[in-house]
Each structure stands twice: as C-alpha cells, then as structure tokens.
Design a protein around this motif. Structure first.
Motif, PDB file in Angstrom:
ATOM      1  N   TRP A  60      22.559  53.155 136.222  1.00  0.00           N
ATOM      2  CA  TRP A  60      22.971  52.997 134.826  1.00  0.00           C
ATOM      3  C   TRP A  60      23.024  51.560 134.354  1.00  0.00           C
ATOM      4  N   ASN A  61      22.798  50.570 135.233  1.00  0.00           N
ATOM      5  CA  ASN A  61      23.032  49.185 134.783  1.00  0.00           C
ATOM      6  C   ASN A  61      21.915  48.658 133.881  1.00  0.00           C
ATOM      7  N   TYR A  62      20.688  49.098 134.147  1.00  0.00           N
ATOM      8  CA  TYR A  62      19.564  48.853 133.223  1.00  0.00           C
ATOM      9  C   TYR A  62      18.945  50.238 133.013  1.00  0.00           C
ATOM     10  N   PRO A  63      19.566  51.101 132.198  1.00  0.00           N
ATOM     11  CA  PRO A  63      19.215  52.527 132.244  1.00  0.00           C
ATOM     12  C   PRO A  63      17.711  52.804 132.074  1.00  0.00           C
ATOM     13  N   LEU A 111      15.171  50.353 131.906  1.00  0.00           N
ATOM     14  CA  LEU A 111      14.321  49.424 132.665  1.00  0.00           C
ATOM     15  C   LEU A 111      14.194  49.839 134.134  1.00  0.00           C
ATOM     16  N   MET A 112      15.309  50.219 134.766  1.00  0.00           N
ATOM     17  CA  MET A 112      15.226  50.624 136.176  1.00  0.00           C
ATOM     18  C   MET A 112      14.382  51.891 136.316  1.00  0.00           C
ATOM     19  N   ALA A 113      14.426  52.772 135.308  1.00  0.00           N
ATOM     20  CA  ALA A 113      13.575  53.970 135.339  1.00  0.00           C
ATOM     21  C   ALA A 113      12.101  53.568 135.257  1.00  0.00           C
ATOM     22  N   ILE A 114      11.816  52.621 134.369  1.00  0.00           N
ATOM     23  CA  ILE A 114      10.413  52.224 134.142  1.00  0.00           C
ATOM     24  C   ILE A 114       9.846  51.456 135.324  1.00  0.00           C
ATOM     25  N   TRP A 115      10.700  50.726 136.049  1.00  0.00           N
ATOM     26  CA  TRP A 115      10.237  50.055 137.270  1.00  0.00           C
ATOM     27  C   TRP A 115       9.617  51.078 138.238  1.00  0.00           C
ATOM     28  N   LYS A 116      10.015  52.338 138.106  1.00  0.00           N
ATOM     29  CA  LYS A 116       9.461  53.375 138.973  1.00  0.00           C
ATOM     30  C   LYS A 116       8.414  54.219 138.235  1.00  0.00           C
ATOM     31  N   LEU A 139      14.099  52.374 148.893  1.00  0.00           N
ATOM     32  CA  LEU A 139      15.513  52.294 148.533  1.00  0.00           C
ATOM     33  C   LEU A 139      15.851  50.885 148.080  1.00  0.00           C
ATOM     34  N   GLU A 140      16.390  50.798 146.868  1.00  0.00           N
ATOM     35  CA  GLU A 140      16.855  49.512 146.347  1.00  0.00           C
ATOM     36  C   GLU A 140      18.342  49.674 146.135  1.00  0.00           C
ATOM     37  N   LEU A 141      19.133  49.075 147.042  1.00  0.00           N
ATOM     38  CA  LEU A 141      20.562  49.407 147.093  1.00  0.00           C
ATOM     39  C   LEU A 141      21.427  48.222 146.668  1.00  0.00           C
ATOM     40  N   PHE A 181      27.946  37.154 135.701  1.00  0.00           N
ATOM     41  CA  PHE A 181      28.563  37.809 134.533  1.00  0.00           C
ATOM     42  C   PHE A 181      27.557  38.440 133.585  1.00  0.00           C
ATOM     43  N   TRP A 182      26.268  38.137 133.750  1.00  0.00           N
ATOM     44  CA  TRP A 182      25.236  38.763 132.916  1.00  0.00           C
ATOM     45  C   TRP A 182      25.263  40.267 133.174  1.00  0.00           C
ATOM     46  N   THR A 183      24.832  41.051 132.186  1.00  0.00           N
ATOM     47  CA  THR A 183      24.853  42.522 132.325  1.00  0.00           C
ATOM     48  C   THR A 183      26.273  43.003 132.671  1.00  0.00           C
ATOM     49  N   GLN A 226      27.192  43.752 136.198  1.00  0.00           N
ATOM     50  CA  GLN A 226      26.749  44.958 136.911  1.00  0.00           C
ATOM     51  C   GLN A 226      25.266  44.844 137.280  1.00  0.00           C
ATOM     52  N   ILE A 227      24.989  43.967 138.217  1.00  0.00           N
ATOM     53  CA  ILE A 227      23.606  43.767 138.657  1.00  0.00           C
ATOM     54  C   ILE A 227      23.594  43.875 140.171  1.00  0.00           C
ATOM     55  N   CYS A 228      22.613  44.599 140.694  1.00  0.00           N
ATOM     56  CA  CYS A 228      22.595  44.765 142.151  1.00  0.00           C
ATOM     57  C   CYS A 228      22.399  43.424 142.842  1.00  0.00           C
ATOM     58  N   SER A 229      21.687  42.521 142.185  1.00  0.00           N
ATOM     59  CA  SER A 229      21.397  41.224 142.793  1.00  0.00           C
ATOM     60  C   SER A 229      22.372  40.138 142.338  1.00  0.00           C
ATOM     61  N   ALA A 230      23.453  40.505 141.651  1.00  0.00           N
ATOM     62  CA  ALA A 230      24.413  39.507 141.143  1.00  0.00           C
ATOM     63  C   ALA A 230      24.801  38.545 142.253  1.00  0.00           C
ATOM     64  N   PRO A 263      16.899  35.610 136.718  1.00  0.00           N
ATOM     65  CA  PRO A 263      15.681  35.929 135.978  1.00  0.00           C
ATOM     66  C   PRO A 263      14.712  36.730 136.848  1.00  0.00           C
ATOM     67  N   CYS A 264      14.091  37.734 136.238  1.00  0.00           N
ATOM     68  CA  CYS A 264      13.359  38.720 137.014  1.00  0.00           C
ATOM     69  C   CYS A 264      12.088  39.093 136.248  1.00  0.00           C
ATOM     70  N   PHE A 265      10.958  39.009 136.910  1.00  0.00           N
ATOM     71  CA  PHE A 265       9.669  39.234 136.247  1.00  0.00           C
ATOM     72  C   PHE A 265       8.933  40.370 136.951  1.00  0.00           C
ATOM     73  N   PRO A 288       7.349  40.654 143.376  1.00  0.00           N
ATOM     74  CA  PRO A 288       7.933  41.770 144.133  1.00  0.00           C
ATOM     75  C   PRO A 288       9.459  41.701 144.192  1.00  0.00           C
ATOM     76  N   TRP A 289      10.084  42.868 144.201  1.00  0.00           N
ATOM     77  CA  TRP A 289      11.544  42.964 144.100  1.00  0.00           C
ATOM     78  C   TRP A 289      12.071  43.944 145.143  1.00  0.00           C
ATOM     79  N   GLY A 290      13.085  43.532 145.896  1.00  0.00           N
ATOM     80  CA  GLY A 290      13.705  44.462 146.850  1.00  0.00           C
ATOM     81  C   GLY A 290      14.451  43.688 147.910  1.00  0.00           C
TER      82      GLY A 290
HETATM   83  N1  BAL Z   1      17.567  42.517 136.921  1.00  0.00           N
HETATM   84  C1  BAL Z   1      17.786  43.210 138.163  1.00  0.00           C
HETATM   85  C2  BAL Z   1      17.975  44.646 138.028  1.00  0.00           C
HETATM   86  C3  BAL Z   1      18.834  45.251 139.074  1.00  0.00           C
HETATM   87  O1  BAL Z   1      20.068  45.219 138.992  1.00  0.00           O
HETATM   88  O2  BAL Z   1      18.269  45.859 139.986  1.00  0.00           O
END
Ligand code: BAL
Ligand SMILES: NC(=O)C1=CN([C@@H]2O[C@H](COP(=O)(O)OP(=O)(O)OC[C@H]3O[C@@H](n4cnc5c(N)ncnc54)[C@H](O)[C@@H]3O)[C@@H](O)[C@H]2O)C=CC1
Ligand code: NA
Length: 503
Positions: free
Chosen positions: A161-164, A166-171, A259-261, A287-289, A292-296, A452-454, A458-460
């Motif tokens: 739910w943190n990027y409702p 965007l995270m769906a579209i990444w998949k 799995l991106e946890l 504090f961005w988002t 609520q960011i997995c990579s905070a 910042p994320c582009f 690659p992300w994970g």
């Molecule tokens: N901007 C990173 C998205 C995430 O929390 O996975």
C-alpha cells in the motif's frame, strides 16, 4: 474539487464482476478516519475464475493474440495505458492521496513514474523481438544453438500500500511486456487506483483476461493465488513475514517467486559533509512517503565529531516539516496508512523509550491534528544495537541515530541487520563513498542522496529483504522463461552406435 471513490467490482476476463460471496471492504481515508467508499473483496472462488481467464488469454488463438504476438503489439497497449494514466493523472493522484494518505504532490509524482514505467517496459517489449533466436556459439560445428525467451505463463502479483499503483506497475508492466497474463492482488489498505487501472485497461481494449485485478484480504484473496497450481509464478512486495508464507505456499508446487521485502537501511554521514545538504537527504531518506518506504534509510550513523551539530540541525529542520491533510498545499507529511500501522508505530516508540532511548523530537500525534493517523516525524537517540528500534522495521516516520568514530565501525554498524535492501553514504570524499558502497550488504546504494529511484536501474535486496531484482533491463527476465534450441546440422551419421547392417 472534491473527489469521490468510484464504486467498482472485481476485474476478471475484461469485465467488472461482483465477488462470488458479494463481500466488500471499506475504503478509509487515513487523514480523516472516515469511510469514503468500498472495494470488492475477492475469495478463492474469484481467484479460480481469474486464473482460468488468465490461462485462456495466454493460449487464445494459440497464443498469437498475446503471449506469442510480437512485443510491438503488446507495447502498443502498454503505451496506450501510459497515455490514459497521464491524461487522468490529477484524478489518480487525488484518489491515491485520499486512499493512502500520501501528500498530493508525491502522489502526482508517482503517477508520472507509473506512466514512465509502462513506457520503459513497452520499449523492452519491442527490444525483445530483436533478441529472439540469439545464437549461442558452441565448441562443435555440427551443432547450432539459439535462445528463445518465452513468457513464463500466468503470474500472480501481490503488492503493498505504500506506493499503491506504482508498486503494482513495477510488476504489471514487465509481466505484460514479456507476454505473460496476470492476476494483480493489491493491498486491501489502498486498492482504489489499481481498480481504476482496470477501467483504463477496458478503455484501451486490452484483450480480456490479460490483466485481472482482484482486490481483497491477504489470507482470503492473496493466499489462494500464491498456492494456485495453475499460476506459474508469484511476484510479491510486502512484509518479510508474508513473503515467507508466500514462498512456503509456492514451494509446494516448485513455483518460482521474486520477493521484495522489508528493510532497516542505514545512512552513513561522514564528518566532511555540507551539513544542510546532508540533513535534507537524511530527512528525505526516512520521512518521504510518510516514512513508509521499504528502502527508508531509518538508521542514521553519523560521525561523532559532527554528531551534536548535525543532530541539532536535523531536529530544527524536522520540526519545520509541514504536517497536514495530504491534499493541502505544501504538505510534506501526511498520516500513516491505517489505524493498525498508527498503533504499531506508537508502540515501537514507546518500547524505545522504555528500553532507555531518548526521543530527540516528535514521538506523538501532532497537537494541531485531532483526527487522522498522524505521527510526528520522530528522531530517537541514545540507542544500543540490541534495541528493537535498531533491529526492526518500523515503516513510519521514525529515525534512530548512532555515532561512529572510524569508517570500519560505520560499515560494521551499517551491516548489523538481517535486512539488506538499501544503504546511503554521504561524504565529499568520493573514493571513500566507493569503498563504502562496495562494503554495504545491500542491493541498492545511494551516494550523497537517499531514495531517488529510477525504473531503468535494477531494484531489490539481499538477506531477509528478499531476492530477485525488479526494474532495469533485466526486470523483464523475471517474467521470461529461457529455452535453448539445439540443432544437429551435419549431413553425417552421428556414429555413436554401430549400424546393424555392419554386423
Ligand atoms: N521508492 C521505493 C518503493 C518501495 O518502497 O519499494
Ligand atoms: N516492503 C514493503 O514495501 C512493505 C513492507 N511492509 C511491512 O509490512 C508490515 C505490515 O503491513 P501489511 O500491509 O500487513 O503487509 P503485508 O506484507 O501483509 O501485505 C502486503 C500484501 O500481501 C498480501 N497478503 C497478506 N497476507 C497474505 C498471505 N497470507 N498470502 C498472500 N498474500 C498476503 C496483502 O493483502 C497485501 O496485498 C508493515 O508494517 C511494514 O513493516 C508493508 C507494506 C510494504
Ligand atoms: Na485507505
């Protein structure tokens, strides 16, 4: 302009469909705590229909309509979806904002990223055509070999739910680019924009069953998808505990998962930094988002010689953050997503206090906001590495701080975690940044910034942050199966066995 939540059904086989058990779940605006609409709640019966529809879409016309169509055909639909989302950007951003509490400006930025991600993977779908039948050079010239990249099949996509959207579209975007058909199960805490994506798919005439969208609870809608024998792969982003359950269910059928946890990522600030710049990235990193960011980067590791001055500035800047309704102009921190998350975060703060930590700022509900799941951005000092606040993901605007004396000590503290998603290093010494980047046990490292994320990169994560990499050129490979085709090209008899005629 006031905006209301459209009343939608499940999206199965290109059509809106009432859930088999007719259940619905409330949509709660975390800024007001008001119920502002509802979403359909799928159960195993609906999962069955969606999986059947996705399988039919995969094999319709022997696959020629989608799975084995050229990447250029699929790219056309994906670009049309991107264009529609851009057209409806301000409406989508508002819907996302009232559903999950994200400041409107951030939600609008996410919608740009959504369209950009569809476009990026549309390009990769086209590029896939040119990569088919790539030759493999073999050490024997009586054989030839080439590689086919084929869609993995029907995929289940379970998202948070943190990027409702965007995270769906990444998949969704790489899955469609690859020629897979999909069932998307967004988080029950913020599904509204994912249901609007369904409407967009209808409008652009995406072939029925290519993308099915099932909203509902994790155990009722997500679990039957993860364990379904006719789903060929699961891609998941969310908590480590749920990821582990999904992996267990998928393992019964030897079904691949990515799995991106969670994470507990560090940010290391050396003593040679420009203080204001480093302070701002430290804040953005945590504090961005709404935190609520997995990579905070939620563990600040700061050099002891600048720690006092740095903390002082950090607290001053943090107290200046505008906390308000996410739709209000200039909002930089909205509420956390739900009452459950609000209670959980306050409990973590109170445990930190009871374990002897100091709350340098924040730690409670902002006084000027009487309703809504708001928590002040919080900075916690005087901690030790056995405390919960150092070890566990908070998933809220809470930063904990430790100091270090040497580079080795900073790296040791940074890697003192079961997680391995992100990490940041702030220093003017780029050689040092390079050394630290190599030493961090993480899938993502930021130098002189954080978050910042582009979609091109690659992300994970590593360790308990999961495995597999989304996005980037390799992101499409998550949804492709590699087939080698080897051909005997000699006119000669193979000659291993003796011919009976010679007996
Ligand atoms: N901007 C990173 C998205 C995430 O929390 O996975
Ligand atoms: N890595 C990340 O991006 C995220 C991490 N989290 C972490 O998770 C904590 C709890 O948040 P939740 O919303 O409960 O996360 P969660 O991991 O339980 O939910 C993520 C998705 O998994 C689904 N799900 C839940 N149980 C399932 C099951 N048994 N089988 C299949 N699917 C299932 C949910 O419905 C949702 O779509 C947060 O405090 C945070 O620490 C939460 C969201 C995102
Ligand atoms: Na909500």
């Amino acid at each position: 302009m006031a905006i209301s939540i459209p009343c939608r059904q499940l999206f199965i086989d290109g059509e809106w469909r009432e859930p088999a058990l007719k259940k619905r779940l409330p949509v709660i605006n975390p800024a007001t705590e008001a119920t502002i609409g509802d979403i359909p709640a799928a159960t195993a019966e609906d999962v069955e229909l969606a999986v059947d529809a996705a399988r039919r879409a995969l094999t319709r016309n022997k696959g020629k309509d989608w799975a084995t169509a050229s990447g250029a055909v699929r790219a056309k639909y994906m670009r049309a979806i991107a264009a529609k989302i851009t057209e409806r950007k301000s409406e989508f951003a508002k819907l996302e904002s009232i559903d999950c509490g994200k400041p409107l400006e951030e939600a609008a930025w996410d919608m740009d990223d959504v369209s950009g991600c569809f476009e990026y993977f549309a390009d990769l779908a086209e590029a896939l055509d040119a990569k088919q039948k790539a030759p493999v050079s073999l050490p024997m010239d009586n054989f030839k070999c080439y590689i086919l990249k084929e869609p993995i099949g029907v995929v289940g996509l379970i998202t948070p739910w943190n990027y409702p959207l965007l995270m769906a579209i990444w998949k969704v975007a790489p899955a469609l680019a690859a020629g897979c058909t999909a069932i998307l199960k967004p988080s029950e805490l913020a599904s509204v924009t994912c249901l609007e994506l369904a409407e967009v798919c209808r409008e652009v005439g995406l072939p029925p069953g290519v993308l099915n969208i099932l909203t509902g609870l994790g155990p009722e809608a997500g679990a039957p998808l993860a364990s379904h024998p006719n789903v060929d792969k699961i891609a998941f982003t969310g908590s480590t505990i749920t990821g582990s359950k999904i992996m267990t269910a998928a393992a019964q059928m030897v079904k691949p998962v990515t799995l991106e946890l969670g994470g507990k990522s560090p940010i290391i600030v050396f003593d040679d930094v420009d203080l204001d710049k480093a302070v701002e990235w430290t804040m953005f990193g945590c504090f961005w988002t709404n935190g609520q960011i997995c990579s905070a980067t939620s563990r600040l590791i700061v050099h002891e010689s600048i720690a006092a001055e740095f903390l002082d500035k950090l607290v001053q800047w943090t107290k200046n953050i505008k906390i308000s309704d996410p739709l209000e102009e200039g909002c930089k921190l909205g509420p956390v997503v739900s009452e459950g998350q609000y209670e959980k975060i306050l409990k973590v703060i109170s445990t930190a206090k009871s374990e002897g930590a100091t709350i340098a700022c924040g730690g409670a509900r902002p006084e000027h906001l009487k309703k809504g799941f708001y928590i002040e951005p919080t900075i916690i000092t005087d901690i030790n590495t056995s405390m919960q606040i150092w070890r566990e993901e908070v998933f809220g605007p809470v930063l904990c701080v430790k100091t270090f004396a040497t580079e080795d000590e900073a790296i040791e503290l940074a890697n003192d975690t079961h997680y391995g998603l992100g990490g940041a290093v702030i220093s003017q010494d780029l050689e040092r940044c390079d050394r630290v980047s190599k030493a961090l046990q993480a899938g993502i490292v930021w130098i002189n910034c954080s978050q910042p994320c582009f979609c091109q990169a690659p992300w994970g994560g590593n360790k308990r942050s999961g495995f597999g990499r989304e996005l980037g050129e390799g992101g499409i490979d998550n949804y492709l199966s590699v087939k080698q085709v080897t051909q005997y090209v000699s006119n000669e008899q193979w000659g291993w066995y003796q011919s009976p005629s010679k007996l």
